[in-house]
Design an enzyme around this catalytic site. Structure first.
Site, PDB file in Angstrom:
ATOM      1  N   SER A  96       0.786  -1.229   0.194  1.00  0.00           N
ATOM      2  CA  SER A  96      -0.056  -0.050  -0.288  1.00  0.00           C
ATOM      3  C   SER A  96       1.030   1.279   0.145  1.00  0.00           C
ATOM      4  O   SER A  96       1.909   1.393   0.745  1.00  0.00           O
ATOM      5  CB  SER A  96      -0.923   0.020   1.287  1.00  0.00           C
ATOM      6  OG  SER A  96      -1.587   1.276   1.385  1.00  0.00           O
TER       7      SER A  96
ATOM      8  N   TYR B  42      -3.114  -1.598   9.536  1.00  0.00           N
ATOM      9  CA  TYR B  42      -3.128  -1.949   8.012  1.00  0.00           C
ATOM     10  C   TYR B  42      -1.632  -1.649   7.554  1.00  0.00           C
ATOM     11  O   TYR B  42      -1.121  -2.368   6.926  1.00  0.00           O
ATOM     12  CB  TYR B  42      -4.409  -1.453   7.502  1.00  0.00           C
ATOM     13  CG  TYR B  42      -4.064  -1.574   5.963  1.00  0.00           C
ATOM     14  CD1 TYR B  42      -5.028  -2.670   5.548  1.00  0.00           C
ATOM     15  CD2 TYR B  42      -3.626  -0.740   4.979  1.00  0.00           C
ATOM     16  CE1 TYR B  42      -5.105  -3.028   4.040  1.00  0.00           C
ATOM     17  CE2 TYR B  42      -3.814  -0.849   3.767  1.00  0.00           C
ATOM     18  CZ  TYR B  42      -4.378  -2.064   3.248  1.00  0.00           C
ATOM     19  OH  TYR B  42      -4.281  -2.519   1.919  1.00  0.00           O
TER      20      TYR B  42
END
Length: 255
Positions: free
Chosen positions: A147, A160
């Site tokens: 990400s 996350y």
């Protein structure tokens, strides 16, 4: 006369979003597909039909990446699918895409949220890859999805992003250990994408979408095909010498 063997890719979470786009882009460039789904069997079969319409072969298999105890059974299903559909015993590419998000501040993140992210994004990727490596052909390739949040920090994504940061380190170790087999391993890190990920906020909230677009060099929020195309390009024949790299596909978000 040289016969070219069609590569076979396993794409986890291939029934929707980035995984679906990846599977279709790979099929369009001549790759057969084994895609996984957690619960949406009908959606997965629809993707299989789209792949077959492109002239490629595809199989959809159920898999919950959060449950590592079932990975050996999944590997056995892959082995059976390879034998039945392709009359082969090896696949070529693995795209560790399946995942989910969680939005919570550092103080509000629960252990249950943290553990769920860990099981899917880190433990799941580690041990699923471990179980599938005996079935991967030498000279194959692995793409782990990370990400943009490992490069820039936005409040609410600490847990996350921490998992994805670990995936990036793990990718380099995989590349080092699997290099002797000629297997290249890379990380593809998307920026914000218009999907149903995280409840579809980026796609459906005009304020969030506009804010991200304004902070992105190319002037818009990413689309699934931006990522599916990037992954397919990374797995194309000319990129075999690229390994142990983090490649961000974010349109220049927060640069």
């Amino acid at each position: 006369m040289t016969t070219t063997i069609t590569p076979i890719a396993i794409v986890t979470g291939g029934s929707r979003g980035l995984g679906k786009s990846t599977a279709l882009h790979l099929a369009a460039q001549g790759t057969d597909i084994i895609l996984t789904y957690r619960s949406q069997a009908a959606e997965a079969q629809a993707v299989v039909a789209q792949i077959e319409a492109l002239g490629r072969r595809a199989v959809a298999l159920p898999l919950d990446v959060a449950v590592s105890a079932r990975f050996a059974d999944f590997a056995a299903q892959v082995k059976a699918a390879l034998a039945t559909t392709w009359q082969r015993d090896r696949f070529n590419f693995l795209v560790n895409n399946a995942g989910h998000g969680a939005y919570a501040s550092l103080m509000d993140t629960t252990e249950a949220q943290f553990d769920a992210l860990f099981n899917v994004h880190l433990k799941g990727v580690f041990f699923l890859t471990q179980k599938l490596l005996p079935l991967m052909a030498d000279g194959g390739r692995i793409v782990n999805i990370s990400s943009g949040l490992t490069r820039f920090a936005l409040p609410g994504y600490a847990a996350y992003a921490a998992m994805k940061g670990a995936v990036e380190v793990m990718t380099r170790y995989m590349a080092k250990e699997l290099g002797a087999r000629g297997i290249a391993v890379n990380t593809l890190a998307p920026g914000a994408i218009e999907t149903d990920f995280g409840g579809g906020t980026v796609r459906d909230n005009p304020e969030v979408n506009g804010f991200i677009a304004a902070q992105t060099a190319l002037g818009r929020v990413g689309l699934p095909d931006d990522i599916g195309g990037a992954i397919a390009t990374l797995l194309s024949p000319g990129n075999g010498w690229v390994t142990a790299q983090r490649i961000e596909a974010s349109g220049g978000m927060f640069i």
